[in-house]
Design a protein around this motif. Sequence first.
Motif, PDB file in Angstrom:
ATOM      1  N   PRO A 129       0.817  -1.219   0.000  1.00 25.29           N
ATOM      2  CA  PRO A 129       0.000   0.000   0.000  1.00 25.29           C
ATOM      3  C   PRO A 129       0.849   1.268   0.000  1.00 25.29           C
ATOM      4  O   PRO A 129       1.888   1.342   0.641  1.00 25.29           O
ATOM      5  CB  PRO A 129      -0.811  -0.135   1.296  1.00 25.29           C
ATOM      6  N   LEU A 130       0.370   2.258  -0.719  1.00 24.48           N
ATOM      7  CA  LEU A 130       1.048   3.545  -0.818  1.00 24.48           C
ATOM      8  C   LEU A 130       0.508   4.468   0.263  1.00 24.48           C
ATOM      9  O   LEU A 130      -0.699   4.641   0.406  1.00 24.48           O
ATOM     10  CB  LEU A 130       0.791   4.153  -2.195  1.00 24.48           C
ATOM     11  N   ALA A 131       1.416   5.059   1.058  1.00 22.43           N
ATOM     12  CA  ALA A 131       1.013   6.005   2.099  1.00 22.43           C
ATOM     13  C   ALA A 131       1.154   7.421   1.554  1.00 22.43           C
ATOM     14  O   ALA A 131       2.172   7.769   0.962  1.00 22.43           O
ATOM     15  CB  ALA A 131       1.883   5.831   3.342  1.00 22.43           C
ATOM     16  N   TYR A 132       0.126   8.245   1.765  1.00 21.40           N
ATOM     17  CA  TYR A 132       0.142   9.614   1.275  1.00 21.40           C
ATOM     18  C   TYR A 132       0.523  10.581   2.391  1.00 21.40           C
ATOM     19  O   TYR A 132       0.106  10.418   3.531  1.00 21.40           O
ATOM     20  CB  TYR A 132      -1.222   9.997   0.703  1.00 21.40           C
ATOM     21  N   ILE A 133       1.327  11.584   2.049  1.00 20.65           N
ATOM     22  CA  ILE A 133       1.748  12.605   2.988  1.00 20.65           C
ATOM     23  C   ILE A 133       0.940  13.865   2.689  1.00 20.65           C
ATOM     24  O   ILE A 133       0.948  14.359   1.562  1.00 20.65           O
ATOM     25  CB  ILE A 133       3.254  12.892   2.856  1.00 20.65           C
ATOM     26  N   TYR A 134       0.240  14.381   3.697  1.00 16.43           N
ATOM     27  CA  TYR A 134      -0.659  15.515   3.506  1.00 16.43           C
ATOM     28  C   TYR A 134      -0.089  16.790   4.115  1.00 16.43           C
ATOM     29  O   TYR A 134       0.585  16.757   5.137  1.00 16.43           O
ATOM     30  CB  TYR A 134      -2.029  15.231   4.137  1.00 16.43           C
ATOM     31  N   ILE A 144       4.465  11.020  -1.121  1.00 17.61           N
ATOM     32  CA  ILE A 144       4.066   9.628  -0.949  1.00 17.61           C
ATOM     33  C   ILE A 144       5.190   8.875  -0.229  1.00 17.61           C
ATOM     34  O   ILE A 144       6.349   9.307  -0.226  1.00 17.61           O
ATOM     35  CB  ILE A 144       3.741   8.942  -2.290  1.00 17.61           C
ATOM     36  N   LYS A 145       4.823   7.764   0.382  1.00 19.35           N
ATOM     37  CA  LYS A 145       5.808   6.939   1.065  1.00 19.35           C
ATOM     38  C   LYS A 145       5.469   5.478   0.826  1.00 19.35           C
ATOM     39  O   LYS A 145       4.308   5.076   0.920  1.00 19.35           O
ATOM     40  CB  LYS A 145       5.831   7.243   2.567  1.00 19.35           C
ATOM     41  N   LEU A 146       6.507   4.711   0.532  1.00 18.97           N
ATOM     42  CA  LEU A 146       6.347   3.291   0.243  1.00 18.97           C
ATOM     43  C   LEU A 146       7.309   2.520   1.135  1.00 18.97           C
ATOM     44  O   LEU A 146       8.520   2.741   1.093  1.00 18.97           O
ATOM     45  CB  LEU A 146       6.667   3.034  -1.234  1.00 18.97           C
ATOM     46  N   ASP A 148       8.256  -1.409   2.662  1.00 28.59           N
ATOM     47  CA  ASP A 148       8.070  -2.867   2.678  1.00 28.59           C
ATOM     48  C   ASP A 148       9.051  -3.437   3.697  1.00 28.59           C
ATOM     49  O   ASP A 148      10.229  -3.639   3.399  1.00 28.59           O
ATOM     50  CB  ASP A 148       8.323  -3.458   1.292  1.00 28.59           C
ATOM     51  N   TRP A 154      12.574   1.230   2.022  1.00 26.89           N
ATOM     52  CA  TRP A 154      11.603   2.314   2.122  1.00 26.89           C
ATOM     53  C   TRP A 154      11.946   3.380   1.091  1.00 26.89           C
ATOM     54  O   TRP A 154      13.085   3.516   0.662  1.00 26.89           O
ATOM     55  CB  TRP A 154      11.541   2.907   3.531  1.00 26.89           C
ATOM     56  N   SER A 156      10.518   7.435  -0.141  1.00 25.96           N
ATOM     57  CA  SER A 156       9.589   8.545   0.081  1.00 25.96           C
ATOM     58  C   SER A 156       9.851   9.652  -0.930  1.00 25.96           C
ATOM     59  O   SER A 156      10.983   9.856  -1.392  1.00 25.96           O
ATOM     60  CB  SER A 156       9.723   9.098   1.497  1.00 25.96           C
TER      61      SER A 156
END
Length: 222
Positions: A129-134, A144-146, A148, A154, A156
């Motif tokens: 899953p892709l994490a979004y930075i707001y 975005i941050k990836l 595993d 990692w 970003s």
Amino acid sequence: MEQFSPQSLDAANLFPTFPPFFSIQAVLHFVHLHHSFRGHIVCSVAYDRQIHFIVKGPLGIEVIRGLIDKKGVTVVNRLRHLVYQWDYQSINQLYHFYCNYSFIQSLLLGTLGRSVEHKISIPNVLPVPLAYIYDPFTSKVIGIKLVDRQQGYWFSVLYQHKVIKHKTFLSGIEMNFSLKERKQSNKGRVILQKFHFKRLKKPTIRLKIPDHYRKIVVCPQR
């Protein structure tokens, strides 16, 4: 204030549709372990097909020329007369990091970070899953941050935008990464600043490899 020509692309508002051909120019700063490099990068993009690029040093001397397409990545080292070639399966196996052409193009254009705002999915690109930075003030996606943890990497990305005459331009990208290569961490940072987009009628850069250059196909050791 930085000036943009009438042909400049209002990149932030073009998503998800880009013109068939356009160029990207940016200031490049690359930091990796014990060395760093500053220069300029010029990309000639055939959207959804291929990206040709040139990297020039501080004196304007071309040091690298390359091609990214749906088959893989080719990098020509002008100083050492070497040609490196990766396919995406080799990148996945060597660095334990999955990517393909769509992933690289989306990172460069900032569309991975904006897909959530436009409710557009990116299938068959990411294994986790892709994490979004707001932005806490605007609630807009700024990166975005990836991660595993199983594979041990990692990655970003943070995006910067500039508003000029009521238009929003992508002005910078900062990429930080830690990839696992042969059981060792491969950490670094890539910063692209002062972005300039321009529409093109046709690609302006082509990859030409001299016959005397030595080719190295990069693949994981068995």
